[in-house]
Design a protein around this motif. Structure first.
Motif, mmCIF file in Angstrom:
data_model
loop_
_atom_site.group_PDB
_atom_site.id
_atom_site.type_symbol
_atom_site.label_atom_id
_atom_site.label_comp_id
_atom_site.label_asym_id
_atom_site.label_seq_id
_atom_site.Cartn_x
_atom_site.Cartn_y
_atom_site.Cartn_z
ATOM 1 N N ASP A 59 0.855 -1.189 0.000
ATOM 2 C CA ASP A 59 0.000 0.000 0.000
ATOM 3 C C ASP A 59 0.891 1.239 0.000
ATOM 4 O O ASP A 59 2.080 1.126 -0.272
ATOM 5 N N GLY A 60 0.348 2.393 0.322
ATOM 6 C CA GLY A 60 1.099 3.634 0.188
ATOM 7 C C GLY A 60 1.811 4.113 1.425
ATOM 8 O O GLY A 60 2.415 5.187 1.397
ATOM 9 N N ASP A 61 1.794 3.345 2.522
ATOM 10 C CA ASP A 61 2.475 3.849 3.724
ATOM 11 C C ASP A 61 3.103 2.763 4.595
ATOM 12 O O ASP A 61 3.443 3.009 5.745
ATOM 13 N N THR A 62 3.280 1.577 4.049
ATOM 14 C CA THR A 62 3.923 0.499 4.785
ATOM 15 C C THR A 62 4.772 -0.320 3.814
ATOM 16 O O THR A 62 4.305 -0.652 2.720
ATOM 17 N N GLN A 95 -8.137 -0.941 -0.963
ATOM 18 C CA GLN A 95 -9.517 -1.125 -1.402
ATOM 19 C C GLN A 95 -10.256 0.216 -1.540
ATOM 20 O O GLN A 95 -11.371 0.264 -2.032
ATOM 21 N N GLN A 96 -9.629 1.274 -1.098
ATOM 22 C CA GLN A 96 -10.240 2.600 -1.091
ATOM 23 C C GLN A 96 -9.941 3.326 -2.400
ATOM 24 O O GLN A 96 -8.971 3.000 -3.093
ATOM 25 N N ARG A 97 -10.781 4.308 -2.728
ATOM 26 C CA ARG A 97 -10.511 5.146 -3.895
ATOM 27 C C ARG A 97 -9.110 5.739 -3.759
ATOM 28 O O ARG A 97 -8.739 6.200 -2.692
ATOM 29 N N HIS A 98 -8.335 5.707 -4.777
ATOM 30 C CA HIS A 98 -6.955 6.186 -4.847
ATOM 31 C C HIS A 98 -5.949 5.256 -4.151
ATOM 32 O O HIS A 98 -4.769 5.569 -4.090
ATOM 33 N N GLY A 99 -6.396 4.128 -3.635
ATOM 34 C CA GLY A 99 -5.493 3.213 -2.940
ATOM 35 C C GLY A 99 -4.439 2.604 -3.859
ATOM 36 O O GLY A 99 -3.265 2.525 -3.495
ATOM 37 N N ILE A 100 -4.843 2.172 -5.038
ATOM 38 C CA ILE A 100 -3.902 1.583 -5.996
ATOM 39 C C ILE A 100 -2.931 2.653 -6.492
ATOM 40 O O ILE A 100 -1.730 2.407 -6.620
ATOM 41 N N MET A 101 -3.441 3.863 -6.731
ATOM 42 C CA MET A 101 -2.581 4.973 -7.158
ATOM 43 C C MET A 101 -1.529 5.264 -6.087
ATOM 44 O O MET A 101 -0.358 5.485 -6.397
ATOM 45 N N ALA A 102 -1.920 5.250 -4.819
ATOM 46 C CA ALA A 102 -0.973 5.504 -3.728
ATOM 47 C C ALA A 102 0.120 4.436 -3.723
ATOM 48 O O ALA A 102 1.314 4.748 -3.624
ATOM 49 N N ARG A 103 -0.281 3.184 -3.838
ATOM 50 C CA ARG A 103 0.693 2.084 -3.867
ATOM 51 C C ARG A 103 1.650 2.228 -5.047
ATOM 52 O O ARG A 103 2.865 2.115 -4.905
ATOM 53 N N ASP A 104 1.107 2.508 -6.227
ATOM 54 C CA ASP A 104 1.939 2.615 -7.421
ATOM 55 C C ASP A 104 2.876 3.820 -7.357
ATOM 56 O O ASP A 104 4.011 3.766 -7.839
ATOM 57 N N THR A 105 2.415 4.911 -6.760
ATOM 58 C CA THR A 105 3.273 6.083 -6.585
ATOM 59 C C THR A 105 4.437 5.741 -5.672
ATOM 60 O O THR A 105 5.590 6.078 -5.958
ATOM 61 N N LEU A 106 4.160 5.048 -4.578
ATOM 62 C CA LEU A 106 5.236 4.662 -3.663
ATOM 63 C C LEU A 106 6.209 3.706 -4.353
ATOM 64 O O LEU A 106 7.428 3.825 -4.186
ATOM 65 N N ARG A 107 5.695 2.785 -5.134
ATOM 66 C CA ARG A 107 6.589 1.878 -5.877
ATOM 67 C C ARG A 107 7.525 2.669 -6.778
ATOM 68 O O ARG A 107 8.715 2.366 -6.887
ATOM 69 N N SER A 108 6.983 3.689 -7.421
ATOM 70 C CA SER A 108 7.794 4.526 -8.300
ATOM 71 C C SER A 108 8.860 5.293 -7.517
ATOM 72 O O SER A 108 10.026 5.350 -7.922
ATOM 73 N N ILE A 109 8.471 5.859 -6.386
ATOM 74 C CA ILE A 109 9.415 6.625 -5.564
ATOM 75 C C ILE A 109 10.534 5.733 -5.035
ATOM 76 O O ILE A 109 11.680 6.161 -4.933
ATOM 77 N N LEU A 110 10.215 4.488 -4.722
ATOM 78 C CA LEU A 110 11.192 3.572 -4.130
ATOM 79 C C LEU A 110 11.847 2.648 -5.155
ATOM 80 O O LEU A 110 12.486 1.665 -4.781
ATOM 81 N N ALA A 111 11.741 2.970 -6.423
ATOM 82 C CA ALA A 111 12.234 2.083 -7.476
ATOM 83 C C ALA A 111 13.711 1.735 -7.323
ATOM 84 O O ALA A 111 14.134 0.632 -7.665
ATOM 85 N N PRO A 188 -8.287 8.202 4.898
ATOM 86 C CA PRO A 188 -8.175 6.781 5.244
ATOM 87 C C PRO A 188 -8.611 6.476 6.679
ATOM 88 O O PRO A 188 -9.220 5.439 6.924
ATOM 89 N N TRP A 189 -8.310 7.370 7.613
ATOM 90 C CA TRP A 189 -8.680 7.104 9.012
ATOM 91 C C TRP A 189 -10.193 7.108 9.188
ATOM 92 O O TRP A 189 -10.711 6.352 9.983
ATOM 93 N N GLU A 190 -10.914 7.919 8.409
ATOM 94 C CA GLU A 190 -12.384 7.900 8.464
ATOM 95 C C GLU A 190 -12.932 6.677 7.745
ATOM 96 O O GLU A 190 -13.891 6.062 8.181
ATOM 97 N N TRP A 191 -12.320 6.325 6.641
ATOM 98 C CA TRP A 191 -12.736 5.152 5.855
ATOM 99 C C TRP A 191 -12.598 3.888 6.712
ATOM 100 O O TRP A 191 -13.495 3.047 6.735
#
Length: 194
Positions: A59-62, A95-111, A188-191
């Motif tokens: 995901d985007g933060d772990t 599973q949340q809106r923008h969740g896949i985008m967050a994961r993919d952005t982090l993958r790109s940053i950590l390439a 995310p914390w509300e979701w």
């Protein structure tokens, strides 16, 4: 002298981010990662080199990392992997809106696969809570400025570079990037609470 430089860090970061954004120009509909400029201080001595475990960006933060440094290795599982939860931010769940985008952005940053882990805490799940750095600067700030995560104000006391992360969030919100695109963000914390 060092304290004066560190005190000027938010101003230097703001100038660098604004200048970079203006120079490169950007289409409002095309979110891109803006490289941030961070002023590093004495914390760097406390940071530990680590390798991102391939396939561990779920995901985007772990993430999971491996490090030979005993300060991190003591938190490793039986495979030698250390689970790291990002300080300062909260990214949409997969599973949340923008969740896949967050994961993919982090993958790109950590390439590149190499990070410096600056631990600030260990959470109730045994994850190392840390700020992460790579050649492009503070990973959390880069996630937030791309609209892939939210500054997590509830935990800002564990965020040594809160000013940079918060300012990155203001930029992304103003430009309506990623999680801010609809104008009505789904935090995310509300979701999770629902």
């Amino acid at each position: 002298m060092t304290n004066k430089l560190l005190g000027a860090a938010p101003v230097l970061i703001a100038i660098a981010l604004i200048g970079h954004s203006v120079i490169r120009g950007r289409a409002e509909s095309e979110p891109r990662i803006i490289q941030t400029v961070e002023v590093r201080g004495d914390w760097e001595a406390a940071g530990y080199p680590a390798r991102v475990v391939p396939g561990s960006v779920y995901d985007g933060d772990t993430i999971r990392v491996k490090s030979d440094r005993p300060e991190l290795a003591k938190y490793a599982n039986d495979k030698g992997e250390i689970k790291v939860r990002f300080a300062c931010i909260d990214a949409p769940e997969k599973q949340q809106r923008h969740g896949i985008m967050a994961r993919d952005t982090l993958r790109s940053i950590l390439a590149a696969g190499e990070v410096t882990v600056d631990p600030v805490d260990v959470d109730r799940y045994g994850r190392v809570v840390a700020e992460l750095w790579n050649d492009d600067g503070l990973v959390q700030s880069n996630m937030v400025v791309a609209g892939a995560a939210f500054p997590y104000e509830d935990y800002k006391e564990n965020c040594k570079n809160w000013d940079a992360v918060s300012y990155s969030g203001q930029l992304a919100k103003k430009q309506r990037l990623g999680v801010w695109a609809s104008g009505v963000p789904e935090y995310p914390w509300e979701w999770r609470r629902r």
